[in-house]
Enzyme design. Structure first.
Site, PDB file in Angstrom:
ATOM      1  NE  ARG A   5      -3.470   2.430   2.622  1.00  0.00           N
ATOM      2  CZ  ARG A   5      -3.995   2.986   3.703  1.00  0.00           C
ATOM      3  NH1 ARG A   5      -3.689   2.522   4.911  1.00  0.00           N
ATOM      4  NH2 ARG A   5      -4.812   4.017   3.600  1.00  0.00           N
ATOM      5  CG  HIS A   6      -1.021   4.914  -0.688  1.00  0.00           C
ATOM      6  ND1 HIS A   6      -1.215   5.562   0.517  1.00  0.00           N
ATOM      7  CD2 HIS A   6      -2.252   4.548  -1.114  1.00  0.00           C
ATOM      8  CE1 HIS A   6      -2.506   5.603   0.809  1.00  0.00           C
ATOM      9  NE2 HIS A   6      -3.159   4.978  -0.167  1.00  0.00           N
ATOM     10  N   GLY A   7       2.341   4.968   1.011  1.00  0.00           N
ATOM     11  CA  GLY A   7       2.706   5.475   2.333  1.00  0.00           C
ATOM     12  C   GLY A   7       1.704   6.499   2.862  1.00  0.00           C
TER      13      GLY A   7
ATOM     14  N   GLY B 180       0.019  -0.171  -4.576  1.00  0.00           N
ATOM     15  CA  GLY B 180      -1.386   0.181  -4.783  1.00  0.00           C
ATOM     16  C   GLY B 180      -1.993   0.783  -3.535  1.00  0.00           C
TER      17      GLY B 180
ATOM     18  CB  ALA C 145       3.984   1.567   4.243  1.00  0.00           C
TER      19      ALA C 145
END
Length: 465
Positions: free
Chosen positions: A84-86, A352, A395
């Site tokens: 996952r994005h930060g 993602g 994340a």
């Protein structure tokens, strides 16, 4: 003395050491005035460090012994990381709610507490709608640090030699926060190895990383269907949530009808975002005690359960395209390795969203409880497995590591947020990492079926056929 005896002793002391480290980190977290007491209930708005508290002391800490390959000759040959994005700014929709609450507190709150006066006289609403979910500085660090830790966990795979040799593949969603997280992950590696003479490409692939947008049945039956979240809506109108709203109103000194469920959510988000973005224990956090935070967490878990997880079958089936992509990469690595070739894609990094990771985890069977989460069973769900605070912080990541243990013995180890987990429902695997063929066999129905196009088409009524 026997080898078994010494192995037992080593395992015992390793467990004691791990317990002590965890205990020390937890003590530090709870004693730290900069960390809100309710931080462990922030669901999808939580810090990665709350899931792995040892990182609070050392953000680059890893423990390779947790990998426990079944034998010494096992070597990693491929890793797929779905991340996952930060940490990001709030979306414009949430910013509007937060601004509305802030105006109410500024103009209407009459409580005398020092923290409330601090909000009214010193705190400024600095969130703006144009921030709209973009990656923040902390989010850059999240991915840089994760990259370094993974290189320490898997030094033979995530290595300078492999990166320079073109054995990495980077794939991302088109959203700014994902592209910038991908760039940050790459920067973590290039800075670690002081690589300045090369650049490394990434591919934008929304079909894989934002499959939920392209699954017609999911969009129409769940995402755009107001009744799909009826359990969450009922819970927000129920007694537990009403009590939270009343307590917030009492603390602010405003009439009960001024604090809606949206206002309560906005207050919770203000506490969460101030902490995630700035590592600040904001005065907004004083609006909640631990009981309140557990109710707020459950409300968000209901949303995630019904919109992205076990609530509807299409939620997980929308991830069929990513599921098949993952196994095709594993199959390719296995085939190349078996034929004696070098594995051409040693490392796959796919960045993602929470909405990318949760449906896939659901399809694989992780965090499944015996009982469905509903608006009426909050009291019996205190020890539920489905806790997005534990699985989906910023994340968050699922790692699938393929090992060659010699003699055609291929094994697959899953890690969730850098911790080894077991494939749900797969038996006889506790003593070792399962055979890759056993994993494929366990998911054989999905591997044979689970066709994205078929699952995502809208069912036609008999009159339309």
């Amino acid at each position: 003395m026997s080898i078994i005896f010494w192995k037992t002793i080593v395992v015992y002391f390793t467990s004691i050491l791990a317990f002590c480290c965890c205990f020390r980190s937890n003590v530090n977290r709870e004693d730290n005035p900069n960390i809100p007491a309710i931080a462990k209930y922030f669901s999808t708005k939580g810090r990665y460090e709350e899931v792995n508290p040892y990182l609070i002391e050392d953000i680059l800490a890893v423990n390779r012994s947790i990998l426990q390959p079944p034998s010494a000759q096992c070597r990693e040959i491929h890793v797929t990381a779905i991340i996952r994005h930060g940490t990001r700014y709030p979306t414009s929709k949430n910013v509007k709610k937060m601004q509305k609450l802030y105006q109410l507190v500024k103009s209407g709150a009459s409580g005398k507490q020092s923290w409330l006066r601090e909000i009214q006289t010193q705190w400024r609403m600095w969130y703006t709608e144009d921030m709209d979910g973009r990656l923040v500085k902390k989010g850059v660090s999240d991915h840089k640090h994760l990259a370094v830790r993974l290189s320490k966990l898997f030094p033979s795979l995530i290595s300078e030699e492999k990166l320079r040799g073109g054995f990495f593949k980077f794939i991302t969603s088109s959203k700014h926060r994902c592209v910038n997280s991908t760039l940050s992950f790459k920067a973590g590696l290039t800075e670690l190895w002081a690589i300045t003479d090369m650049e490394f490409d990434h591919a934008v692939n929304d079909a894989l990383m934002r499959f939920f947008d392209q699954c017609t049945r999911f969009v129409q039956e769940v995402d755009n269907n107001p009744s799909a979240l009826s359990e969450m809506d009922k819970f927000k109108q129920g007694p537990e949530m009403r009590r939270v709203q009343e307590k917030i109103a009492d603390r602010l000194g405003v009439p009960y009808n001024n604090i809606t469920d949206d206002m309560a959510e906005a207050a919770f988000y203000l506490c969460a975002y101030e902490f995630a973005i700035k590592t600040v224990n904001s005065p907004w956090c004083q609006l909640f005690d631990e009981v309140d935070a557990q109710v707020m967490e459950y409300a968000n878990d209901l949303k995630q359960f019904w919109k992205r997880a076990y609530g509807y079958d299409i939620n997980s089936k929308s991830s069929c395209i990513l599921f098949h992509d993952v196994f095709s990469r594993l199959d390719k690595a296995a085939k190349e390795n078996k034929s004696g070739q070098q594995v051409t894609e040693a490392v796959t990094v796919q960045v993602g969203h929470a909405e990318t990771l949760l449906p896939l985890l659901t399809l694989l069977g992780f965090s499944k409880d015996n009982d469905t989460l509903t608006s009426t069973n909050y009291a019996t769900q205190a020890k539920r497995s489905f806790r997005t605070s534990h699985t989906l912080p910023y994340a968050a990541n699922l790692l699938l590591v393929l090992y060659d243990c010699g003699g055609g013995d291929l094994r697959l180890q899953p890690l969730l947020n850098e911790k080894p987990v077991t494939f749900p429902g797969l038996t006889d695997q506790r003593a070792s990492i399962p055979l890759y063929q056993d994993v494929r066999g366990h998911y054989s129905d999905l591997l044979k079926g689970c066709d994205f196009e078929t699952e995502c088409q809208l069912f036609k009524h008999p009159a339309e056929v």
